[in-house]
Design an enzyme around this catalytic site. Sequence first.
Site, PDB file in Angstrom:
ATOM      1  N   GLU A   1       1.242   1.634 -12.462  1.00 51.02           N
ATOM      2  CA  GLU A   1       0.997   2.946 -12.453  1.00 51.02           C
ATOM      3  C   GLU A   1       1.735   3.936 -13.339  1.00 51.02           C
ATOM      4  O   GLU A   1       2.549   4.759 -12.504  1.00 51.02           O
ATOM      5  CB  GLU A   1       0.754   3.353 -10.939  1.00 51.02           C
ATOM      6  CG  GLU A   1      -0.274   2.545 -10.163  1.00 51.02           C
ATOM      7  CD  GLU A   1      -0.518   3.058  -8.944  1.00 51.02           C
ATOM      8  OE1 GLU A   1      -0.195   4.209  -8.341  1.00 51.02           O
ATOM      9  OE2 GLU A   1      -1.579   2.700  -8.144  1.00 51.02           O
TER      10      GLU A   1
ATOM     11  N   GLU B   1      -4.973  -3.706  -7.675  1.00 50.38           N
ATOM     12  CA  GLU B   1      -4.811  -3.092  -6.377  1.00 50.38           C
ATOM     13  C   GLU B   1      -6.048  -2.508  -6.073  1.00 50.38           C
ATOM     14  O   GLU B   1      -6.923  -1.858  -6.800  1.00 50.38           O
ATOM     15  CB  GLU B   1      -3.791  -2.078  -6.463  1.00 50.38           C
ATOM     16  CG  GLU B   1      -2.339  -2.568  -6.247  1.00 50.38           C
ATOM     17  CD  GLU B   1      -1.452  -1.430  -6.053  1.00 50.38           C
ATOM     18  OE1 GLU B   1      -1.601  -0.660  -5.482  1.00 50.38           O
ATOM     19  OE2 GLU B   1      -0.265  -1.524  -6.758  1.00 50.38           O
TER      20      GLU B   1
HETATM   21  C1  GBH Z   1      -0.771   2.485  -5.088  1.00 50.92           C
HETATM   22  O1  GBH Z   1      -0.462   4.026  -5.512  1.00 50.92           O
HETATM   23  C2  GBH Z   1       0.556   1.849  -5.218  1.00 50.92           C
HETATM   24  O2  GBH Z   1       0.695   1.001  -6.238  1.00 50.92           O
HETATM   25  C3  GBH Z   1       1.297   1.178  -4.041  1.00 50.92           C
HETATM   26  O3  GBH Z   1       2.460   1.118  -4.187  1.00 50.92           O
HETATM   27  C4  GBH Z   1       0.812   1.878  -2.942  1.00 50.92           C
HETATM   28  O4  GBH Z   1       1.252   1.395  -1.605  1.00 50.92           O
HETATM   29  C5  GBH Z   1      -0.903   1.994  -3.165  1.00 50.92           C
HETATM   30  O5  GBH Z   1      -1.281   2.313  -4.090  1.00 50.92           O
HETATM   31  C6  GBH Z   1      -1.342   2.700  -1.719  1.00 50.92           C
HETATM   32  O6  GBH Z   1      -1.184   4.225  -1.943  1.00 50.92           O
HETATM   33  O7  GBH Z   1      -0.621  12.504  -1.041  1.00 50.92           O
HETATM   34  O8  GBH Z   1      -1.755  13.641  -2.644  1.00 50.92           O
HETATM   35  O9  GBH Z   1       0.534  13.418  -2.906  1.00 50.92           O
HETATM   36  C7  GBH Z   1      -2.054   4.520  -5.342  1.00 50.92           C
HETATM   37  C8  GBH Z   1      -1.595   5.819  -5.988  1.00 50.92           C
HETATM   38  C9  GBH Z   1      -0.252   6.707  -4.044  1.00 50.92           C
HETATM   39  C10 GBH Z   1      -1.833   8.114  -5.407  1.00 50.92           C
HETATM   40  C11 GBH Z   1      -0.465   7.966  -2.925  1.00 50.92           C
HETATM   41  C12 GBH Z   1      -1.716   9.224  -4.370  1.00 50.92           C
HETATM   42  C13 GBH Z   1      -0.386  10.309  -2.715  1.00 50.92           C
HETATM   43  C14 GBH Z   1      -1.089  11.538  -3.163  1.00 50.92           C
HETATM   44  N1  GBH Z   1      -1.500   6.919  -5.038  1.00 50.92           N
HETATM   45  N2  GBH Z   1      -0.428   9.138  -3.623  1.00 50.92           N
HETATM   46  S1  GBH Z   1      -0.685  12.897  -2.418  1.00 50.92           S
END
Ligand code: GBH
Length: 484
Positions: A201, A390
């Site tokens: 990512e 994922e």
């Molecule tokens: C993935 O990210 C990751 O690769 C993995 O490590 C992670 O555990 C999994 O997904 C689940 O999240 O709360 O609005 O600030 C996914 C990407 C991660 C993007 C969480 C948004 C929070 C945004 N997402 N993130 S916010």
Amino acid sequence: MAFKGLTRRQFAAIAGWSALGISAPLAGSRRAEAAASSGFPGGFLWGTATSAYQIEGAVHKDGRGASIWDRFAHTPGTISDRSNADTATDHFHLYREDVQLMKALGAKAYRFSIAWPRVFPEGGGSPNPKGLDFYHRLVDELLANGIQPFATLYHWDLPLALQDRFGGWTSRDTPKAFADYAAHVARHLSDRVKHFFTINECSRLVHLGHQYGADAPGLKLSQAGLNQVRHNVALGHGLAVQALRAHGRAGTMVGPAENAVSCIPAIETTENIRAAEVATRELNAGYLTVMLEGKYTDAFLTRAGNDAPKFTQEDLRIISSPIDFVGLNVYTPDHYVVAADNERGFTLAPFPASFPHMKASWLRPGPEAMYWVPRHVARLWNVKSIYITENGTSGSDQPAADGTVYDVDRIMYLRNYLTQLQRATSEGVPVLGYFLWSLMDNFEWSDGYEQRFGLYRVDFETKRRTPKLSVSFYRETIARNAVV
Ligand code: GBH
């Protein structure tokens, strides 16, 4: 046929399927067949995914160096439940048991990440002799149990020394160090690991870590700084691709694992579908677009103006080094797109307050993302091999009176996403496999242990794993090779 007045052929030309080698538009008997079937292609690869810092623990074991996440998690105010991943699920010690959890699912593949600071505690220089020992053990255990290892080189745990010495991804020294690390891993693991992902990512690591400060290293850079980080990360991807090719055994395959900015046609008309493709290309300009086209789009550079990243033509050549597949993390629609008569050709519909979400408020269920993201990628860039690297959701996951976690929300989510994935594969979108996030509950970055994404529940005190109901769902899905 919904598109009156067009022959099948004309429609295919407009929709561009013929270029993809897709025999659709589905019509007549094939359509009926696909509609009736919930099956996936033979040999479809089912797996689960995890990442090093989120599960391993053992952060001081065998000479591991510190990562930017160790420091970040130990900085007050960064993690919602004030936790860290010092022990996490203790997978470092319990990996044999965890491989048995995968086996119990019938999974044939596993995506994990290698902790760079275990291998190069200082980020570069001389490798830690014990650095790869754990991964040798893990890979052997996987293979002995008939599970194919898919290794991610970088899932956000940058060696802290690189942050302190060079400013991490703000510097071009970090992509160079990443290439050296990739070469080392390729030399030692590619006899048994055939599939490597470079960076997990790029899009999220750039924005969460360097724009919003919500993830390590917790920076809030200017636009110019951010654009340079984005470029350096893409360069790191390209250099790692080259290093894996140069130092891996014949047959080593490599690609990114990207969380593409997902653009969904709000209503599936030809105009909106086209607009969603245009949006996909533009909104991923610094990520998949530059990796697959070898240039930044004009709109991207115009928009960046004086803040555009500094780069050379050679950089672009490296970034777009040929890859074997594209990995896609698909969770949620980022944008619903409506065709518009404006300069860009599209409008991004704002999300109404009433749009539902899963336990994590960012995770809005939009199962059709699982159809459109791989389809856009295949069609825009003629990509022939895609893995869903994922997909999954967190849930409240409270055990019921009988002790079982009846996570029917997760099952609902998965069933709907997999239905859309089946729609894609049945139309010929070349998705070869699917890795469910995640095998077990783990350290969910700045949400600590408050967001549980696992098929298996983890008691973080005792480290005990217990299957949730979704284990049965996924096991059935894998056994039937069809949406249950
Ligand atoms: C993935 O990210 C990751 O690769 C993995 O490590 C992670 O555990 C999994 O997904 C689940 O999240 O709360 O609005 O600030 C996914 C990407 C991660 C993007 C969480 C948004 C929070 C945004 N997402 N993130 S916010």
